[in-house]
Design a protein around this motif. Sequence first.
Motif, mmCIF file in Angstrom:
data_model
loop_
_atom_site.group_PDB
_atom_site.id
_atom_site.type_symbol
_atom_site.label_atom_id
_atom_site.label_comp_id
_atom_site.label_asym_id
_atom_site.label_seq_id
_atom_site.Cartn_x
_atom_site.Cartn_y
_atom_site.Cartn_z
ATOM 1 N N UNK A 23 25.928 52.146 75.365
ATOM 2 C CA UNK A 23 27.276 52.688 75.146
ATOM 3 C C UNK A 23 27.435 53.472 73.848
ATOM 4 N N UNK A 24 26.557 53.250 72.869
ATOM 5 C CA UNK A 24 26.660 54.024 71.621
ATOM 6 C C UNK A 24 25.402 54.874 71.403
ATOM 7 N N UNK A 78 18.638 49.739 71.365
ATOM 8 C CA UNK A 78 19.762 49.469 72.261
ATOM 9 C C UNK A 78 20.917 48.736 71.583
ATOM 10 N N UNK A 79 20.978 48.749 70.252
ATOM 11 C CA UNK A 79 22.009 48.032 69.471
ATOM 12 C C UNK A 79 22.010 46.541 69.787
ATOM 13 N N UNK A 103 34.952 47.220 65.553
ATOM 14 C CA UNK A 103 34.015 47.472 66.643
ATOM 15 C C UNK A 103 33.621 48.934 66.681
ATOM 16 N N UNK A 104 32.826 49.297 67.692
ATOM 17 C CA UNK A 104 32.334 50.663 67.838
ATOM 18 C C UNK A 104 33.291 51.485 68.695
ATOM 19 N N UNK A 105 33.062 52.802 68.740
ATOM 20 C CA UNK A 105 33.977 53.673 69.481
ATOM 21 C C UNK A 105 34.002 53.376 70.978
ATOM 22 N N UNK A 106 32.894 52.863 71.521
ATOM 23 C CA UNK A 106 32.809 52.595 72.960
ATOM 24 C C UNK A 106 33.834 51.571 73.422
ATOM 25 N N UNK A 107 34.199 50.645 72.535
ATOM 26 C CA UNK A 107 35.242 49.666 72.878
ATOM 27 C C UNK A 107 36.573 49.990 72.193
ATOM 28 N N UNK A 151 36.911 50.990 61.560
ATOM 29 C CA UNK A 151 35.855 51.415 60.638
ATOM 30 C C UNK A 151 35.003 52.558 61.141
ATOM 31 N N UNK A 152 33.869 52.762 60.467
ATOM 32 C CA UNK A 152 33.030 53.932 60.724
ATOM 33 C C UNK A 152 32.403 53.944 62.106
ATOM 34 N N UNK A 153 32.157 52.770 62.687
ATOM 35 C CA UNK A 153 31.549 52.723 64.015
ATOM 36 C C UNK A 153 32.431 53.322 65.090
ATOM 37 N N UNK A 154 33.727 53.365 64.829
ATOM 38 C CA UNK A 154 34.670 53.955 65.780
ATOM 39 C C UNK A 154 35.201 55.292 65.307
ATOM 40 N N UNK A 155 34.845 55.686 64.100
ATOM 41 C CA UNK A 155 35.424 56.884 63.471
ATOM 42 C C UNK A 155 34.633 58.132 63.883
ATOM 43 N N UNK A 156 34.690 58.454 65.163
ATOM 44 C CA UNK A 156 33.877 59.532 65.707
ATOM 45 C C UNK A 156 34.742 60.500 66.510
ATOM 46 N N UNK A 157 34.166 61.664 66.830
ATOM 47 C CA UNK A 157 34.854 62.610 67.703
ATOM 48 C C UNK A 157 34.954 62.055 69.120
ATOM 49 N N UNK A 158 33.968 61.245 69.521
ATOM 50 C CA UNK A 158 33.973 60.673 70.868
ATOM 51 C C UNK A 158 35.157 59.731 71.079
#
Length: 379
Positions: free
Chosen positions: A40-41, A81-82, A230-234, A254-261
């Motif tokens: 997912x990431x 695979x994280x 959490x990450x952007x996928x969730x 945080x940074x794991x979710x701070x994306x264009x995606x």
Amino acid sequence: MNSGTTKFYSVSFLFLAMLASRSATAEVVKIGSAAPTTGSIAHIGKDIENGALLAVEEINAKGLTIDGKKIELQLDRQDDAADPKTATQVAQRLVDDKVVAVVGHGNSGASIPASRIYYDAGIVQISPGTTNPVYTQQGFRTAYRVVGTDAQLGPALAQYAHETQKLKNVAIVDDATAYGQGLADVFRQRAKSLGMEVLSTDETNDKAIDFRAILTKIKSERPESIFYGGMDSTAGPFVKQAKQLGIDVPVFTGDGACTDKLSELAGSAVDQVVCAEAGRDIKAMPGGKDFGIRYEKRFHQPAEVYAPFAYDAVYIIVDAMRRANSVDASKILSAMPTTDYNGVTGKINFDNHGDLQHGVVSLYDYKAEKKTLLDVVKM
């Protein structure tokens, strides 16, 4: 034998001679790359891998000589695979492949378990994305990172929520990973110390897609804000479902979710998000503009978040080789503490834990679904 056959053999012998000449004049030195390039990431992992690959290709094109020998770098690319278990298997594979250093892993849940294997093998590990403080607090002299930590990210977000947005309470949710939980913990501690009321804390997991049960409970608490670790996928589905349920409050992450995606996953609900990255925005990095051009030319897409940090990590390893005048893993490790390097991301020096001495945190929000820099906080 006809002339065509003679020509074929001549070309073949020439090709073999070229290979022999190359192997005789250049020593192949492997640098490991460990990141989640599936799952997912995968977009984040591929960003890390591409950043490291760009550095390796540039260094090889310019030519590298250590101790009078020509060196050809090779990036040993592995997918973790994280996943914590996969990460340890990948780490052992890289050790067995005799890499001299590793750029990775991308996330805290993979980096922390893998770090023991690199420590036991005496191999430098430089993470371009691990922010959990535990990573460099284990006493492993092999562990370094080129980003800030959750101990910087969480407080910066809490302070912005309280002092700038004047919010009085927050509901906290994390994905139960080393990254998400660690970030949520430091956010909670800082928020409480500032006088914010923590209404509730809930856990989900890093594979979840349906958050309606947690969000329905949170809605009944009438929060002024939500923090999600959490990450952007969730985070994307979480934010989208919050808006669908009528929870129209700021969501900090945080940074794991701070994306264009995140915009793709959350849609218009992303405009409720305020997020933080453990470093400068690529446009504000000393070498960010030129790096962005080179990256896009090579990979036909913009860099995500961690590519510049992975790129710098490779150059730091090579800088240690040059200063040690050796490609021996133990000598590279010995040279790491005295690193004084000016990279794409800025000036890089390490403290005695392997953390950056000069960390900054960049805060962002989303306007019309576009990620926009809010502020840069020196830590």
